[in-house]
Design a protein around this motif. Sequence first.
Motif, PDB file in Angstrom:
ATOM      1  N   SER A 100       0.827  -1.205   0.000  1.00 29.12           N
ATOM      2  CA  SER A 100       0.000   0.000   0.000  1.00 29.12           C
ATOM      3  C   SER A 100       0.861   1.256   0.000  1.00 29.12           C
ATOM      4  O   SER A 100       1.966   1.279   0.547  1.00 29.12           O
ATOM      5  CB  SER A 100      -0.929   0.004   1.218  1.00 29.12           C
ATOM      6  N   SER A 101       0.333   2.288  -0.620  1.00 31.33           N
ATOM      7  CA  SER A 101       1.028   3.574  -0.646  1.00 31.33           C
ATOM      8  C   SER A 101       1.201   4.123   0.763  1.00 31.33           C
ATOM      9  O   SER A 101       2.222   4.740   1.079  1.00 31.33           O
ATOM     10  CB  SER A 101       0.240   4.587  -1.491  1.00 31.33           C
TER      11      SER A 101
ATOM     12  N   HIS B 204       6.292   0.435  -2.813  1.00 29.78           N
ATOM     13  CA  HIS B 204       5.985   0.624  -4.225  1.00 29.78           C
ATOM     14  C   HIS B 204       4.677  -0.082  -4.565  1.00 29.78           C
ATOM     15  O   HIS B 204       4.218  -0.964  -3.836  1.00 29.78           O
ATOM     16  CB  HIS B 204       7.103   0.032  -5.094  1.00 29.78           C
ATOM     17  N   HIS B 205       4.089   0.318  -5.672  1.00 28.58           N
ATOM     18  CA  HIS B 205       2.905  -0.329  -6.239  1.00 28.58           C
ATOM     19  C   HIS B 205       3.004  -0.177  -7.753  1.00 28.58           C
ATOM     20  O   HIS B 205       3.964   0.410  -8.249  1.00 28.58           O
ATOM     21  CB  HIS B 205       1.616   0.313  -5.693  1.00 28.58           C
ATOM     22  N   VAL B 206       2.041  -0.706  -8.493  1.00 30.90           N
ATOM     23  CA  VAL B 206       2.050  -0.525  -9.940  1.00 30.90           C
ATOM     24  C   VAL B 206       0.761   0.139 -10.393  1.00 30.90           C
ATOM     25  O   VAL B 206      -0.276   0.032  -9.733  1.00 30.90           O
ATOM     26  CB  VAL B 206       2.269  -1.848 -10.727  1.00 30.90           C
ATOM     27  N   HIS B 207       0.867   0.861 -11.513  1.00 30.69           N
ATOM     28  CA  HIS B 207      -0.295   1.391 -12.212  1.00 30.69           C
ATOM     29  C   HIS B 207      -0.443   0.578 -13.489  1.00 30.69           C
ATOM     30  O   HIS B 207       0.542   0.329 -14.185  1.00 30.69           O
ATOM     31  CB  HIS B 207      -0.090   2.859 -12.590  1.00 30.69           C
ATOM     32  N   ILE B 208      -1.669   0.166 -13.784  1.00 28.00           N
ATOM     33  CA  ILE B 208      -1.960  -0.555 -15.025  1.00 28.00           C
ATOM     34  C   ILE B 208      -2.955   0.271 -15.824  1.00 28.00           C
ATOM     35  O   ILE B 208      -3.961   0.734 -15.284  1.00 28.00           O
ATOM     36  CB  ILE B 208      -2.553  -1.955 -14.743  1.00 28.00           C
ATOM     37  N   TRP B 209      -2.651   0.455 -17.114  1.00 34.97           N
ATOM     38  CA  TRP B 209      -3.579   1.127 -18.005  1.00 34.97           C
ATOM     39  C   TRP B 209      -3.435   0.543 -19.406  1.00 34.97           C
ATOM     40  O   TRP B 209      -2.508  -0.198 -19.679  1.00 34.97           O
ATOM     41  CB  TRP B 209      -3.377   2.646 -18.001  1.00 34.97           C
TER      42      TRP B 209
ATOM     43  N   TYR C 170      -5.920   4.790 -14.809  1.00 41.25           N
ATOM     44  CA  TYR C 170      -5.150   3.623 -14.410  1.00 41.25           C
ATOM     45  C   TYR C 170      -5.772   2.909 -13.216  1.00 41.25           C
ATOM     46  O   TYR C 170      -6.565   3.478 -12.467  1.00 41.25           O
ATOM     47  CB  TYR C 170      -3.704   4.010 -14.082  1.00 41.25           C
ATOM     48  N   LEU C 171      -5.364   1.681 -13.049  1.00 41.22           N
ATOM     49  CA  LEU C 171      -5.724   0.859 -11.904  1.00 41.22           C
ATOM     50  C   LEU C 171      -4.510   0.788 -10.993  1.00 41.22           C
ATOM     51  O   LEU C 171      -3.403   0.504 -11.456  1.00 41.22           O
ATOM     52  CB  LEU C 171      -6.120  -0.546 -12.382  1.00 41.22           C
ATOM     53  N   ILE C 172      -4.695   1.047  -9.713  1.00 45.73           N
ATOM     54  CA  ILE C 172      -3.608   0.931  -8.741  1.00 45.73           C
ATOM     55  C   ILE C 172      -3.603  -0.495  -8.214  1.00 45.73           C
ATOM     56  O   ILE C 172      -4.626  -1.004  -7.752  1.00 45.73           O
ATOM     57  CB  ILE C 172      -3.794   1.919  -7.567  1.00 45.73           C
ATOM     58  N   VAL C 173      -2.439  -1.133  -8.290  1.00 41.11           N
ATOM     59  CA  VAL C 173      -2.302  -2.518  -7.837  1.00 41.11           C
ATOM     60  C   VAL C 173      -1.203  -2.566  -6.789  1.00 41.11           C
ATOM     61  O   VAL C 173      -0.069  -2.172  -7.047  1.00 41.11           O
ATOM     62  CB  VAL C 173      -1.979  -3.455  -9.019  1.00 41.11           C
ATOM     63  N   GLU C 174      -1.546  -3.060  -5.605  1.00 47.70           N
ATOM     64  CA  GLU C 174      -0.618  -3.076  -4.474  1.00 47.70           C
ATOM     65  C   GLU C 174      -0.137  -4.475  -4.135  1.00 47.70           C
ATOM     66  O   GLU C 174       0.339  -4.735  -3.035  1.00 47.70           O
ATOM     67  CB  GLU C 174      -1.283  -2.410  -3.270  1.00 47.70           C
ATOM     68  N   SER C 175      -0.256  -5.396  -5.103  1.00 44.74           N
ATOM     69  CA  SER C 175       0.233  -6.763  -4.925  1.00 44.74           C
ATOM     70  C   SER C 175       0.716  -7.266  -6.276  1.00 44.74           C
ATOM     71  O   SER C 175       0.639  -6.558  -7.270  1.00 44.74           O
ATOM     72  CB  SER C 175      -0.879  -7.663  -4.378  1.00 44.74           C
ATOM     73  N   ASN C 176       1.181  -8.498  -6.324  1.00 44.46           N
ATOM     74  CA  ASN C 176       1.701  -9.054  -7.578  1.00 44.46           C
ATOM     75  C   ASN C 176       0.620  -9.576  -8.514  1.00 44.46           C
ATOM     76  O   ASN C 176       0.921  -9.949  -9.639  1.00 44.46           O
ATOM     77  CB  ASN C 176       2.701 -10.172  -7.280  1.00 44.46           C
ATOM     78  N   THR C 177      -0.623  -9.630  -8.042  1.00 40.54           N
ATOM     79  CA  THR C 177      -1.717 -10.189  -8.842  1.00 40.54           C
ATOM     80  C   THR C 177      -2.954  -9.322  -8.705  1.00 40.54           C
ATOM     81  O   THR C 177      -3.259  -8.832  -7.617  1.00 40.54           O
ATOM     82  CB  THR C 177      -2.054 -11.621  -8.366  1.00 40.54           C
ATOM     83  N   THR C 178      -3.668  -9.153  -9.812  1.00 38.50           N
ATOM     84  CA  THR C 178      -4.957  -8.452  -9.778  1.00 38.50           C
ATOM     85  C   THR C 178      -5.862  -9.003 -10.858  1.00 38.50           C
ATOM     86  O   THR C 178      -5.400  -9.695 -11.772  1.00 38.50           O
ATOM     87  CB  THR C 178      -4.774  -6.924  -9.957  1.00 38.50           C
ATOM     88  N   GLN C 179      -7.140  -8.706 -10.768  1.00 41.68           N
ATOM     89  CA  GLN C 179      -8.127  -9.086 -11.773  1.00 41.68           C
ATOM     90  C   GLN C 179      -8.548  -7.830 -12.526  1.00 41.68           C
ATOM     91  O   GLN C 179      -8.888  -6.824 -11.907  1.00 41.68           O
ATOM     92  CB  GLN C 179      -9.371  -9.686 -11.122  1.00 41.68           C
TER      93      GLN C 179
ATOM     94  N   SER D 111       3.351   0.054 -14.839  1.00 38.89           N
ATOM     95  CA  SER D 111       4.391   0.989 -14.434  1.00 38.89           C
ATOM     96  C   SER D 111       4.637   0.884 -12.935  1.00 38.89           C
ATOM     97  O   SER D 111       3.703   1.040 -12.139  1.00 38.89           O
ATOM     98  CB  SER D 111       3.963   2.420 -14.791  1.00 38.89           C
ATOM     99  N   LEU D 112       5.879   0.619 -12.560  1.00 35.29           N
ATOM    100  CA  LEU D 112       6.251   0.577 -11.152  1.00 35.29           C
ATOM    101  C   LEU D 112       6.248   1.998 -10.619  1.00 35.29           C
ATOM    102  O   LEU D 112       6.824   2.901 -11.232  1.00 35.29           O
ATOM    103  CB  LEU D 112       7.634  -0.060 -10.983  1.00 35.29           C
ATOM    104  N   ARG D 113       5.599   2.210  -9.481  1.00 38.52           N
ATOM    105  CA  ARG D 113       5.452   3.548  -8.917  1.00 38.52           C
ATOM    106  C   ARG D 113       5.933   3.603  -7.478  1.00 38.52           C
ATOM    107  O   ARG D 113       5.854   2.632  -6.741  1.00 38.52           O
ATOM    108  CB  ARG D 113       3.981   3.983  -8.956  1.00 38.52           C
ATOM    109  N   ASN D 114       6.424   4.775  -7.105  1.00 40.59           N
ATOM    110  CA  ASN D 114       6.777   5.049  -5.721  1.00 40.59           C
ATOM    111  C   ASN D 114       5.493   5.252  -4.927  1.00 40.59           C
ATOM    112  O   ASN D 114       4.409   5.392  -5.492  1.00 40.59           O
ATOM    113  CB  ASN D 114       7.648   6.308  -5.642  1.00 40.59           C
ATOM    114  N   ALA D 115       5.607   5.299  -3.606  1.00 40.77           N
ATOM    115  CA  ALA D 115       4.429   5.452  -2.753  1.00 40.77           C
ATOM    116  C   ALA D 115       3.642   6.715  -3.090  1.00 40.77           C
ATOM    117  O   ALA D 115       2.417   6.737  -2.962  1.00 40.77           O
ATOM    118  CB  ALA D 115       4.837   5.454  -1.285  1.00 40.77           C
ATOM    119  N   ASN D 116       4.324   7.761  -3.553  1.00 38.37           N
ATOM    120  CA  ASN D 116       3.643   9.016  -3.890  1.00 38.37           C
ATOM    121  C   ASN D 116       3.104   9.020  -5.323  1.00 38.37           C
ATOM    122  O   ASN D 116       2.724  10.064  -5.835  1.00 38.37           O
ATOM    123  CB  ASN D 116       4.565  10.209  -3.653  1.00 38.37           C
TER     124      ASN D 116
END
Length: 149
Positions: free
Chosen positions: A61-62, A67-72, A80-89, A103-108
Amino acid sequence: MRLKIAIGAAMLATLAACTGTNGATGGDSGKLSVIVAEPVSGATVSIPFTVKVDSSVPLGSSESGQHHVHIWFDDNETDYLIVESNTTQITDAPSGQHTMHVSLRNANHSPAGAEATTPITIGSGGVHVPSPSAAGEGTSPTTSDPYTY
């Protein structure tokens, strides 16, 4: 002469390590990476589908500072979708051929310097998005935003 060959070989090895269909290494840090493990490049998927990523850093979690990832999809970087784990639906996305960005993102939410793209085709279950000409010239499509994850 040997020094030039060694430098050239090192540059080529670095370039090779930084390219690929499903993954990329970080920009300035050189140590951060994210790879799309699923779906594979060129896959045809149906809604819902699972996205699995491998990251060189733990995802969380931010609020925790991780870190987390954004998916678009395609050029819709602001949707985008914020994903805070290695798997999402992915439960809602337009049908057709798309480029999925991870895209790998920093907490901010700033870019951490690692991104992967994967071409996929979304088949059955995807939201049909009419072309602008199908909606009538000068009018907006009547469907809601197809990227409402």
